[in-house]
Design a protein around this motif. Structure first.
Motif, PDB file in Angstrom:
ATOM      1  N   UNK A  43      15.782   1.551  -3.070  1.00 25.47           N
ATOM      2  CA  UNK A  43      15.098   2.786  -2.647  1.00 25.47           C
ATOM      3  C   UNK A  43      15.152   3.548  -1.432  1.00 25.47           C
ATOM      4  N   UNK A  44      15.735   2.828  -0.440  1.00 27.21           N
ATOM      5  CA  UNK A  44      16.068   3.247   0.873  1.00 27.21           C
ATOM      6  C   UNK A  44      17.217   4.288   0.517  1.00 27.21           C
ATOM      7  N   UNK A  45      18.294   3.851   0.046  1.00 27.06           N
ATOM      8  CA  UNK A  45      19.453   4.734  -0.254  1.00 27.06           C
ATOM      9  C   UNK A  45      18.962   6.057  -0.929  1.00 27.06           C
ATOM     10  N   UNK A  46      18.042   6.017  -2.011  1.00 25.96           N
ATOM     11  CA  UNK A  46      17.858   6.844  -2.946  1.00 25.96           C
ATOM     12  C   UNK A  46      17.191   8.137  -1.872  1.00 25.96           C
ATOM     13  N   UNK A  47      16.034   7.481  -0.904  1.00 20.40           N
ATOM     14  CA  UNK A  47      15.520   8.481  -0.175  1.00 20.40           C
ATOM     15  C   UNK A  47      15.975   8.941   1.146  1.00 20.40           C
ATOM     16  N   UNK A  48      16.547   7.914   1.702  1.00 23.72           N
ATOM     17  CA  UNK A  48      17.140   8.123   3.144  1.00 23.72           C
ATOM     18  C   UNK A  48      18.254   9.259   2.870  1.00 23.72           C
ATOM     19  N   UNK A  49      19.405   8.864   1.775  1.00 23.02           N
ATOM     20  CA  UNK A  49      20.369   9.676   1.703  1.00 23.02           C
ATOM     21  C   UNK A  49      20.031  11.275   1.396  1.00 23.02           C
ATOM     22  N   UNK A  50      18.935  11.568   0.524  1.00 22.03           N
ATOM     23  CA  UNK A  50      18.406  12.917   0.396  1.00 22.03           C
ATOM     24  C   UNK A  50      17.834  13.481   1.521  1.00 22.03           C
ATOM     25  N   UNK A  51      17.105  12.676   2.318  1.00 20.32           N
ATOM     26  CA  UNK A  51      16.829  13.431   3.828  1.00 20.32           C
ATOM     27  C   UNK A  51      17.688  13.775   4.445  1.00 20.32           C
ATOM     28  N   UNK A  52      19.054  12.801   4.415  1.00 20.30           N
ATOM     29  CA  UNK A  52      20.301  13.411   5.144  1.00 20.30           C
ATOM     30  C   UNK A  52      20.592  14.462   4.839  1.00 20.30           C
ATOM     31  N   UNK A  53      20.958  14.837   3.517  1.00 22.80           N
ATOM     32  CA  UNK A  53      21.390  15.965   3.203  1.00 22.80           C
ATOM     33  C   UNK A  53      20.465  17.367   3.508  1.00 22.80           C
ATOM     34  N   UNK A 112       5.983  14.265   6.105  1.00 21.52           N
ATOM     35  CA  UNK A 112       5.364  13.041   5.152  1.00 21.52           C
ATOM     36  C   UNK A 112       6.717  12.474   4.622  1.00 21.52           C
ATOM     37  N   UNK A 113       7.647  13.037   4.090  1.00 24.21           N
ATOM     38  CA  UNK A 113       8.844  12.515   3.305  1.00 24.21           C
ATOM     39  C   UNK A 113       9.540  11.611   4.634  1.00 24.21           C
ATOM     40  N   UNK A 114       9.776  12.091   5.865  1.00 22.82           N
ATOM     41  CA  UNK A 114      10.366  11.570   6.952  1.00 22.82           C
ATOM     42  C   UNK A 114       9.524  10.146   7.076  1.00 22.82           C
ATOM     43  N   UNK A 115       8.243  10.269   7.039  1.00 22.35           N
ATOM     44  CA  UNK A 115       7.615   9.072   7.237  1.00 22.35           C
ATOM     45  C   UNK A 115       7.710   7.936   6.185  1.00 22.35           C
ATOM     46  N   UNK A 116       7.913   8.299   5.081  1.00 26.84           N
ATOM     47  CA  UNK A 116       8.117   7.474   3.872  1.00 26.84           C
ATOM     48  C   UNK A 116       9.663   6.795   4.048  1.00 26.84           C
ATOM     49  N   UNK A 117      10.583   7.580   4.511  1.00 25.04           N
ATOM     50  CA  UNK A 117      11.874   7.103   4.811  1.00 25.04           C
ATOM     51  C   UNK A 117      11.827   6.216   5.959  1.00 25.04           C
ATOM     52  N   UNK A 118      11.135   6.193   6.933  1.00 26.48           N
ATOM     53  CA  UNK A 118      11.055   5.439   8.024  1.00 26.48           C
ATOM     54  C   UNK A 118      10.310   4.147   7.757  1.00 26.48           C
ATOM     55  N   UNK A 119       9.097   4.240   6.644  1.00 25.00           N
ATOM     56  CA  UNK A 119       8.662   3.024   6.187  1.00 25.00           C
ATOM     57  C   UNK A 119       9.870   2.298   5.485  1.00 25.00           C
ATOM     58  N   UNK A 120      10.479   2.626   4.550  1.00 30.59           N
ATOM     59  CA  UNK A 120      11.458   2.141   3.913  1.00 30.59           C
ATOM     60  C   UNK A 120      12.640   1.515   5.085  1.00 30.59           C
ATOM     61  N   UNK A 121      13.146   2.238   5.891  1.00 29.12           N
ATOM     62  CA  UNK A 121      13.845   1.538   6.667  1.00 29.12           C
ATOM     63  C   UNK A 121      13.183   0.454   7.600  1.00 29.12           C
ATOM     64  N   UNK A 122      11.954   0.802   7.936  1.00 30.64           N
ATOM     65  CA  UNK A 122      11.110  -0.111   8.555  1.00 30.64           C
ATOM     66  C   UNK A 122      11.045  -1.688   8.101  1.00 30.64           C
ATOM     67  N   UNK A 128       0.847  -1.143  -0.054  1.00 29.70           N
ATOM     68  CA  UNK A 128      -0.261  -0.080   0.008  1.00 29.70           C
ATOM     69  C   UNK A 128       0.679   1.089   0.209  1.00 29.70           C
ATOM     70  N   UNK A 129       1.885   1.414   0.876  1.00 29.31           N
ATOM     71  CA  UNK A 129       2.523   2.652   0.845  1.00 29.31           C
ATOM     72  C   UNK A 129       3.216   2.821  -0.358  1.00 29.31           C
ATOM     73  N   UNK A 130       3.801   1.911  -0.990  1.00 29.74           N
ATOM     74  CA  UNK A 130       4.612   2.005  -2.288  1.00 29.74           C
ATOM     75  C   UNK A 130       3.537   2.463  -3.394  1.00 29.74           C
ATOM     76  N   UNK A 131       2.474   1.661  -3.226  1.00 28.33           N
ATOM     77  CA  UNK A 131       1.410   2.481  -4.381  1.00 28.33           C
ATOM     78  C   UNK A 131       0.908   3.668  -4.250  1.00 28.33           C
ATOM     79  N   UNK A 132       0.817   4.157  -2.781  1.00 33.93           N
ATOM     80  CA  UNK A 132       0.520   5.661  -2.562  1.00 33.93           C
ATOM     81  C   UNK A 132       1.880   6.334  -3.144  1.00 33.93           C
ATOM     82  N   UNK A 133       2.987   6.065  -2.844  1.00 34.13           N
ATOM     83  CA  UNK A 133       4.045   6.946  -3.359  1.00 34.13           C
ATOM     84  C   UNK A 133       4.099   7.145  -4.612  1.00 34.13           C
ATOM     85  N   UNK A 134       3.935   5.823  -5.315  1.00 34.54           N
ATOM     86  CA  UNK A 134       4.075   5.880  -7.010  1.00 34.54           C
ATOM     87  C   UNK A 134       2.778   6.826  -7.240  1.00 34.54           C
TER      88      UNK A 134
END
Length: 210
Positions: free
Chosen positions: A128-138, A163-173, A68-74
């Motif tokens: 996906x996690x690298x792409x999003x988490x690293x961008x949240x990082x900077x 919202x973006x932090x929650x998305x990264x938290x989902x990927x990490x989770x 579901x979260x992947x579909x929503x983000x898509x």
């Protein structure tokens, strides 16, 4: 393992991970000093492969709750301001959505396409996690007031916020959930993919810095 799988993956990729989130080009984005034309021309070329990778995550995730979260983000990628941002920003910068592909861009797209074709869910989640988490990082290192120009300000905003932090938290989770069941060989396979993605992120910023 006592630490989370995603934290272990990141730690195994040091000092490369820190080199990404503290990269001089990324820092220049947060201060409004980065020359964004070439960078955005190349980043735009990831949209199709990234969208396909999200589709693969929907298809190969092992639970409905994960799909579901992947579909929503898509859906957000296709319909929200990020889609229009590239066109507005490149028009303002005199750039093109048809720019020649840089070697590192081609390599990164190849990694995304390889992982998508593999249908290996942990590997898909890792890229996906690298792409999003690293961008949240900077982006999270930006301080108020943000740059006045929309090119820098909106790009930061797209990669920071609740919202973006929650998305990264989902990927990490998801990685944290999957890690314990992978076994040693499986964890090393995901680490290899994760590490390749981190290296490519750093090289992509190197390219943008010129």
């Amino acid at each position: 393992m006592t630490e989370t799988f995603s934290a272990w993956l990141r730690e195994q990729c040091e000092p490369e991970w820190t080199a990404v989130v503290t990269h001089p080009f990324a820092t220049a984005i947060t201060t409004g000093e980065a020359d964004m034309r070439r960078y955005l021309e190349q980043d735009f070329q990831f949209v199709d492969s990234f969208t396909a990778l999200l589709g693969a995550a929907v298809a190969c995730a092992d639970t409905f709750e994960a799909r579901v979260p992947y579909g929503q983000f898509l859906g957000q990628v296709a319909t929200t301001e990020e889609k229009t941002y590239f066109h507005r920003a490149l028009a303002a910068l005199g750039g093109s959505t048809q720019a020649a592909t840089e070697p590192v861009t081609a390599e990164f797209r190849q990694l995304m396409d390889e992982v998508r074709a593999s249908q290996d869910y942990p590997s898909v989640a890792a890229v996906l996690c690298v792409a999003e988490w690293s961008y949240l990082g900077w982006a999270s290192r930006a301080v108020e007031p943000l740059p006045e120009g929309f090119v820098h300000r909106e790009w930061i905003g797209l990669h920071e916020g609740p919202e973006f932090r929650a998305w990264v938290d989902f990927l990490r989770g998801e990685l944290d959930r999957l890690g314990p069941g992978l076994g040693e060989a499986g964890r090393r396979r995901v680490l290899e993919v994760f590490g390749r993605a981190v290296e490519l992120e750093r090289r992509f910023f190197d390219m943008a810095l010129g």
